[in-house]
Motif scaffolding. Structure first.
Motif, PDB file in Angstrom:
ATOM      1  N   GLN A   1     -92.611 -29.166  28.997  1.00 48.03           N
ATOM      2  CA  GLN A   1     -91.260 -28.959  29.500  1.00 48.03           C
ATOM      3  C   GLN A   1     -90.315 -30.102  29.132  1.00 48.03           C
ATOM      4  N   SER A   2     -89.043 -29.776  29.165  1.00 44.86           N
ATOM      5  CA  SER A   2     -87.970 -30.735  28.901  1.00 44.86           C
ATOM      6  C   SER A   2     -86.984 -30.727  30.069  1.00 44.86           C
TER       7      SER A   2
ATOM      8  N   THR B   1     -84.073 -26.504  28.811  1.00 40.65           N
ATOM      9  CA  THR B   1     -83.978 -27.254  30.075  1.00 40.65           C
ATOM     10  C   THR B   1     -83.397 -26.413  31.205  1.00 40.65           C
ATOM     11  N   THR B   2     -83.159 -25.138  30.946  1.00 36.33           N
ATOM     12  CA  THR B   2     -82.739 -24.189  31.976  1.00 36.33           C
ATOM     13  C   THR B   2     -83.647 -22.963  31.887  1.00 36.33           C
ATOM     14  N   PRO B   3     -83.739 -22.175  32.951  1.00 38.84           N
ATOM     15  CA  PRO B   3     -84.532 -20.945  32.881  1.00 38.84           C
ATOM     16  C   PRO B   3     -84.105 -20.072  31.704  1.00 38.84           C
ATOM     17  N   PRO B   4     -85.061 -19.473  31.007  1.00 32.66           N
ATOM     18  CA  PRO B   4     -86.467 -19.299  31.370  1.00 32.66           C
ATOM     19  C   PRO B   4     -87.410 -20.425  30.945  1.00 32.66           C
ATOM     20  N   CYS B   5     -86.883 -21.571  30.451  1.00 35.41           N
ATOM     21  CA  CYS B   5     -87.694 -22.762  30.166  1.00 35.41           C
ATOM     22  C   CYS B   5     -88.740 -22.538  29.082  1.00 35.41           C
ATOM     23  N   ASN B   6     -88.495 -21.617  28.154  1.00 35.58           N
ATOM     24  CA  ASN B   6     -89.468 -21.345  27.094  1.00 35.58           C
ATOM     25  C   ASN B   6     -89.715 -22.578  26.243  1.00 35.58           C
ATOM     26  N   GLU B   7     -90.963 -22.800  25.901  1.00 31.34           N
ATOM     27  CA  GLU B   7     -91.372 -24.000  25.172  1.00 31.34           C
ATOM     28  C   GLU B   7     -91.283 -23.752  23.668  1.00 31.34           C
TER      29      GLU B   7
ATOM     30  N   ASN C   1     -75.486 -30.817  37.189  1.00 29.98           N
ATOM     31  CA  ASN C   1     -76.141 -29.690  36.512  1.00 29.98           C
ATOM     32  C   ASN C   1     -77.143 -30.188  35.481  1.00 29.98           C
ATOM     33  N   PHE C   2     -78.010 -31.097  35.925  1.00 32.99           N
ATOM     34  CA  PHE C   2     -79.055 -31.606  35.049  1.00 32.99           C
ATOM     35  C   PHE C   2     -80.419 -31.408  35.697  1.00 32.99           C
ATOM     36  N   ARG C   3     -81.402 -31.168  34.856  1.00 30.43           N
ATOM     37  CA  ARG C   3     -82.790 -31.038  35.314  1.00 30.43           C
ATOM     38  C   ARG C   3     -83.448 -32.405  35.260  1.00 30.43           C
ATOM     39  N   PRO C   4     -84.220 -32.792  36.263  1.00 27.79           N
ATOM     40  CA  PRO C   4     -84.937 -34.072  36.213  1.00 27.79           C
ATOM     41  C   PRO C   4     -85.965 -34.078  35.087  1.00 27.79           C
ATOM     42  N   THR C   5     -86.410 -35.272  34.704  1.00 29.49           N
ATOM     43  CA  THR C   5     -87.397 -35.391  33.630  1.00 29.49           C
ATOM     44  C   THR C   5     -88.729 -34.790  34.063  1.00 29.49           C
ATOM     45  N   GLN C   6     -89.452 -34.268  33.071  1.00 25.21           N
ATOM     46  CA  GLN C   6     -90.719 -33.578  33.275  1.00 25.21           C
ATOM     47  C   GLN C   6     -91.872 -34.399  32.685  1.00 25.21           C
ATOM     48  N   PRO C   7     -93.099 -34.187  33.146  1.00 29.69           N
ATOM     49  CA  PRO C   7     -94.244 -34.954  32.627  1.00 29.69           C
ATOM     50  C   PRO C   7     -94.460 -34.716  31.133  1.00 29.69           C
ATOM     51  N   LEU C   8     -94.878 -35.760  30.438  1.00 29.88           N
ATOM     52  CA  LEU C   8     -95.194 -35.634  29.012  1.00 29.88           C
ATOM     53  C   LEU C   8     -96.464 -34.813  28.790  1.00 29.88           C
ATOM     54  N   ASN C   9     -97.415 -34.960  29.667  1.00 31.62           N
ATOM     55  CA  ASN C   9     -98.693 -34.233  29.534  1.00 31.62           C
ATOM     56  C   ASN C   9     -99.335 -34.434  28.165  1.00 31.62           C
TER      57      ASN C   9
END
Length: 302
Positions: free
Chosen positions: A43-44, A235-241, A277-285
């Motif tokens: 995710q981003s 970074t917004t739905p549907p969040c496709n990678e 209107n920003f999404r927080p950072t996501q794990p790098l995994n």
């Protein structure tokens, strides 16, 4: 191939931010309930840790078509219900290089994410060593060979000098993207259930800007030599990678007054000002993040 193209078109329409089905009330933490991809492992956005990035010699300079240096002949500024978007597809705004997977990409649209005055300078989606910038611009490209996406991200920093030209003009035009509070609803087009006339939230800004005034490409592209690269998501739905991300080292500079215009530009469908209107950072995994600069700050292709 046709089915895949239709799927990408649906994803792009969602990425331009439907006013239905999601919001930033919980900064995206609840999105996975309706959009399972938002709980994925690639995710981003992410926090870019400068000590952990890897210099990658496959990265190369970007190049842009001549259309970037001319006024955009067809452009529409709209309020998505989550912010503003400028649609510019069909103008021959092509990009290549940069070590991207495919040869040529076409610019479809660009938009921004920002914060508010009480949480300043929070606003960007990506961060560098936990540092967040006041805002972040995203320029969304689609491959000409396939239907994959590449997004160029630019941090926004404040300056004592206001941005001029196309960027300054764009910021001045943002006041025209607000929904009318008494006429908007939760639907994407602002329609009332009672049949009242919809509010037109789109403005024709054709020939009002040049992309070279927004993306600091210059004629030699030197301003874009430093960038990060990783694989991530919308970074917004549907969040496709499905996104090949490029985040540039050098920010775009605007004045505080111009930042205030951006952060107050748009009303959502409830009549409230769109902010944070920003999404927080996501794990790098386990993902790797690459940089175009070597340990001495010199582009890897030199």
């Amino acid at each position: 191939m046709l089915a895949f193209s239709i799927l990408i078109a649906l994803i792009l329409s969602e990425y331009t931010a439907s006013a239905d089905g999601w919001n930033y009330d919980f900064q995206g933490k609840d999105w996975g309930e309706s959009f399972p991809n938002c709980d994925g492992i690639r995710q981003s956005p992410i926090d870019i840790q400068s000590e952990a990035v890897l210099s990658a010699h496959y990265l190369s300079p970007f190049f842009f078509s001549e259309a970037f240096y001319r006024p955009v002949q067809k452009a529409t500024l709209s309020n998505t219900g989550h912010g503003f978007k400028v649609s510019v597809d069909g103008n021959g705004l092509n990009m290549g290089g940069g070590g991207l997977t495919h040869r040529r990409y076409e610019l479809l649209q660009f938009h921004a994410h920002w914060g508010d005055h009480t949480r300043f300078p929070m606003g960007s989606e990506h961060t560098v060593d936990k540092r967040q910038y006041p805002a972040e611009f995203h320029f969304v490209f689609k491959s000409k060979e396939t239907s994959t996406l590449a997004v160029l991200g630019f941090f926004v920093e404040l300056s004592d000098i206001a941005a001029k030209g196309g960027l300054g003009n764009l910021i001045d035009l943002l006041a025209q993207t607000k929904f009318d509070k008494d006429s908007s609803s939760g639907s994407e087009d602002g329609n009332h259930d009672d049949g009242n006339e919809a509010v037109d939230s789109s403005v024709d800004i054709s020939n009002h800007l040049k992309m070279s005034d927004l993306i600091p490409i210059g004629r030699n592209g030197g301003e874009l030599d430093g960038f990060y690269r990783y694989s991530g998501s919308l970074t917004t739905p549907p969040c496709n990678e499905i996104v090949e991300w490029t985040v540039f080292h050098k920010p775009i500079f605007i004045s505080l007054k111009q930042y205030e215009k951006i952060s107050e530009c748009c009303l959502d469908t409830t009549g409230e000002v769109t902010q944070n209107n920003f999404r927080p950072t996501q794990p790098l995994n386990g993902r790797e993040v690459f940089t175009s600069l070597d340990s001495d700050g010199i582009p890897v292709w030199l």
